[in-house]
Write an enzyme that holds these catalytic residues in place. Structure first.
Site, PDB file in Angstrom:
ATOM      1  N   ASP A 461       1.035  -1.274  -0.035  1.00 22.32           N
ATOM      2  CA  ASP A 461       0.078   0.180  -0.048  1.00 22.32           C
ATOM      3  C   ASP A 461       0.750   1.140  -0.071  1.00 22.32           C
ATOM      4  OD1 ASP A 461      -2.777   1.225   0.445  1.00 22.32           O
ATOM      5  OD2 ASP A 461      -1.983   1.809   2.421  1.00 22.32           O
ATOM      6  N   GLU A 490       1.443  -0.404  -5.388  1.00 21.48           N
ATOM      7  CA  GLU A 490       0.594   0.652  -5.472  1.00 21.48           C
ATOM      8  C   GLU A 490       1.225   1.849  -5.717  1.00 21.48           C
ATOM      9  OE1 GLU A 490      -3.516   2.719  -3.738  1.00 21.48           O
ATOM     10  OE2 GLU A 490      -1.583   2.242  -2.469  1.00 21.48           O
TER      11      GLU A 490
END
Length: 706
Positions: A461, A490
């Protein structure tokens, strides 16, 4: 232990974070950098802290020494010339909702998406913000006041050459001789003035290994490595150089002459179909036991990789505000129940990837409480910044309810200064941790060690918020435990630098935005081919994989925004283009809410369509690994696009219609009469050398052999 990692490559104007690996926070004063070599005109001075954001001021080689409790290590940085150009990121004032011009800010990758940091000037009704930017496409947003939800986003294309690319190869078996040869395949970047044979290739032996660059015999695109000096494997890195430098590739040379590639993703990932579950919405009970009962459903879809949103302790439904990194969330179940779920997935040949959230913690994390209280051991765990407002404004911030996620987290230092914790966008509930802290680095390495043997990979993330050097360390660390472990980043927008000994699979934001625009009728469907091949133009190396999707847990549902016909075309694109396709839970059941409960009673026809698409991809080597080329197709609508996936033994044509209704499409290829997805017989007309067929949303069919 403590050695700072591989040689690093950058350009003047960029920064490189250098730090000891696997550090001992208790002996921070034992780490000391010094400069051994630098370009003659450089004014760079050694830092006083163990973590260093080095910014080269001249092109050339920089060589550093790091004294550690375990000994002395060296590291090099190769800096290339500055390629940035003065660029203005503009926006017309009237495109923003009602606002105070004094409170408008701009955010983007150039300021790490930090909210309310950079402010434009207003000239003749246009906001302007000028910085030096490298060639390529840059996405940026203008924010009126604190109204982040109504930010206006734009893209700016800065002209100039793209990054070249390089790929290293050598013998895969033991060699009979005194040396082994590594060959570099170099390709120029987009709009480069260099031809492929005009590019330079620079080879470097890893500073951690016993050989030196002088041991290599370099002849153009080849380097020969003497084997008589090798008692253990050595790493050799290379970059291609034109107007810019490439992402570096790396191989491992064994004493018997075998050459092993180091950056390739796990082989299983090349054929994987990923299914993302928003954990607390997939089943009514939202427990690991209930998830385990649904594994047969996942197996029936044909997916072979499951991505779970966070499963660790958190006060939020989405789980990205983590309070305990070493245990599963109590509402989801015990760690033993999670292990049972993972084991059940493995029995069904489904690998499990879960969210690794290490850019930030929840404000409720115990470490943040202590950092906010200026407890010495935790004072530097988070990024704290001075408040620039007036004393009245600072007092107002302190007076806000700290339990409110929308109240900026503030603290008062022992010196009486008021500071606010840094956060990205408007994410005030998840303050950024500070990777300048050895304690933070050591803590999150322990987190990685805790879970690497439990799951098959990490979806990382906010990967763009964590230093590259730390990702390189994590990559080597997990691969030493499990060579098949997957790392998915990400990065929004994506950047090729994350493919350099860091991540295997990257978010494909380029194709995502193109699919949305095409589905909304804002762009012609043929733009999808440009988007699908964008990684090459963006400088991603050949070994990189890209996760392709129509929606995820952060986006509105494609069905809700673009309609069912466009969705069938878009999903077909994701599952028939090169890359790693991803299905977001509920997408196959007709879900229209982006985090809604799974509509198990939903659209069975759509589920069957997804299931057959996945099966077609798995059954066809052309659809999973074939080359991509355009397919000439004539239609009355620009909502139609065609392409071919091809191997030596199979060619498959894909024709998509995003416009709704039915389009009569003329193709330049003979086709077999059966759709590979639906199994339906196609009504084909032959007209001279052309094939004519009706396409309502998607057709996937083999090209007939002449």
């Amino acid at each position: 232990m403590h050695q700072p990692g591989p040689p690093r490559f950058c350009a003047v104007g960029e920064s490189v974070e250098l730090a000891p690996r696997d550090p001992d926070p208790e002996r921070e004063s034992s780490y000391e950098w010094s400069i051994l070599e630098s370009p003659a005109e450089s004014d760079v001075a050694a830092p006083t802290d163990p973590v260093w954001r080095f910014e080269p001021d001249e092109p050339g080689i920089y060589r550093f020494a790091l004294e550690t409790p375990a000994g002395r290590y060296e590291q090099r940085v190769r800096a290339f010339p500055d390629v940035r150009r003065a660029t203005s990121f503009d926006l017309e004032r009237d495109r923003l909702p009602a606002h105070d011009p004094e409170e408008v800010s701009i955010m983007g990758p150039f300021n790490e998406h930090l909210f309310d940091r950079e402010h434009p000037t207003l000239e003749d009704g246009t906001y302007q913000y000028e910085i030096d930017a490298e060639p390529g496409t840059h996405r940026y947003g203008y924010v009126p006041g604190d109204d982040f939800e109504n930010a206006v986003w734009e893209e700016k294309k800065v002209p100039g050459p793209g990054k070249p690319r390089v790929f290293l190869e050598g013998p895969g078996d033991a060699v009979d001789g005194a040396e082994t040869t590594i060959t570099a395949d170099a390709k120029p970047g987009t709009d480069s003035e260099y031809a492929a044979d005009e590019l330079d290739v620079e080879f470097y032996v890893d500073d951690r290994d016993p050989l030196t660059d002088d041991s290599l015999v370099v002849d153009g695109r080849e380097t020969r490595v003497p084997l008589g000096e090798l008692e253990e494997p050595v790493r050799v890195h290379a970059v291609a150089v034109g107007e810019r430098h490439s992402i570096a590739d790396c191989v491992l040379v064994h004493p018997d002459g075998r050459v092993e590639r180091r950056n390739d993703p796990p082989e299983w990932a090349r054929d994987a179909v990923v299914y993302e579950i928003f954990v607390r919405s997939f089943t009514d009970e939202a427990t690991f036991e209930s998830l385990e009962r649904r594994v047969p459903y996942l197996e029936s879809l044909g997916v072979d990789c499951l991505w779970l949103t966070p499963v660790l302790e958190s006060p939020t439904e989405h789980g990205y505000h983590i309070t305990d990194y070493f245990d599963t969330a109590s509402d989801l179940g015990t760690r033993e129940e999670f292990q049972s779920f993972v084991d059940h997935c493995h029995e069904s040949d489904i690998r499990v990837v879960f969210d690794l959230v290490i850019n930030h913690t929840a404000r409720e994390h115990a470490a943040f409480d202590m950092s906010a209280a200026c407890v010495p051991e935790y004072e530097d765990w988070y990024v704290w910044e001075p408040i620039a407002e007036t004393p009245t404004d600072a007092a107002a911030l302190e007076a806000e309810d700290p339990r409110d996620d929308y109240a900026p987290p503030v603290r008062t230092t022992p010196e009486g200064e008021t500071e606010v914790a840094q956060y990205y966008f408007n994410w005030r509930g998840i303050p950024n941790v500070d990777y300048d802290s050895l304690s933070v680095r050591s803590f999150f390495l322990d987190v990685v060690d805790e879970w690497v043997d439990v799951v098959d990979g990490f979806r990382c993330d906010v990967a763009w918020g964590v230093p590259h050097g730390f990702w390189k360390e994590i990559s080597e660390r997990v691969r030493a435990r499990d060579a098949a472990f997957l790392l998915l980043d990400e990065t929004v927008p994506r950047e090729p630098e994350y493919a350099e000994s860091e991540f295997d699979v990257h978010y494909d934001t380029t194709l995502y935005y193109a699919l949305r625009d095409v589905g909304n009728g804002e762009r012609p469907a043929e733009d999808l081919l440009e988007a699908a091949t964008a990684p090459e133009r963006e400088g991603f190396p050949d070994w990189s994989l890209h996760m392709r999707y129509v929606e995820n847990h952060d986006e509105t549902r494609y069905l809700e925004e673009c309609g069912p016909e466009a969705q069938r075309a878009a999903v077909t694109a994701v599952l028939t283009l090169p890359g790693v396709p991803m299905i977001y839970y509920g997408q196959e059941r007709g879900a229209t809410g982006y985090r809604q409960p799974m509509p198990w009673e939903g659209d069975g026809e759509a589920t069957t369509f997804h299931r057959r698409l996945v099966a077609a991809r798995h059954d066809s080597e052309a659809l999973s690994r074939g080359d991509l080329s355009p397919l000439e197709c004539a239609a009355d609508s620009d909502a139609v696009v065609g392409y071919v996936r091809e191997t030596d033994t199979e060619r498959v044509a894909v024709v998509l219609n995003f416009g709704g209704g039915s389009e009569r499409v003329r193709l330049d290829r003979p086709l077999e009469p059966v759709d590979l997805v639906t199994g339906d017989e196609l009504e084909l007309e032959r007209d001279g050398g052309s094939t004519v067929l009706e396409v309502s949303d998607a057709v996937v069919v083999r090209v007939a052999r002449d």
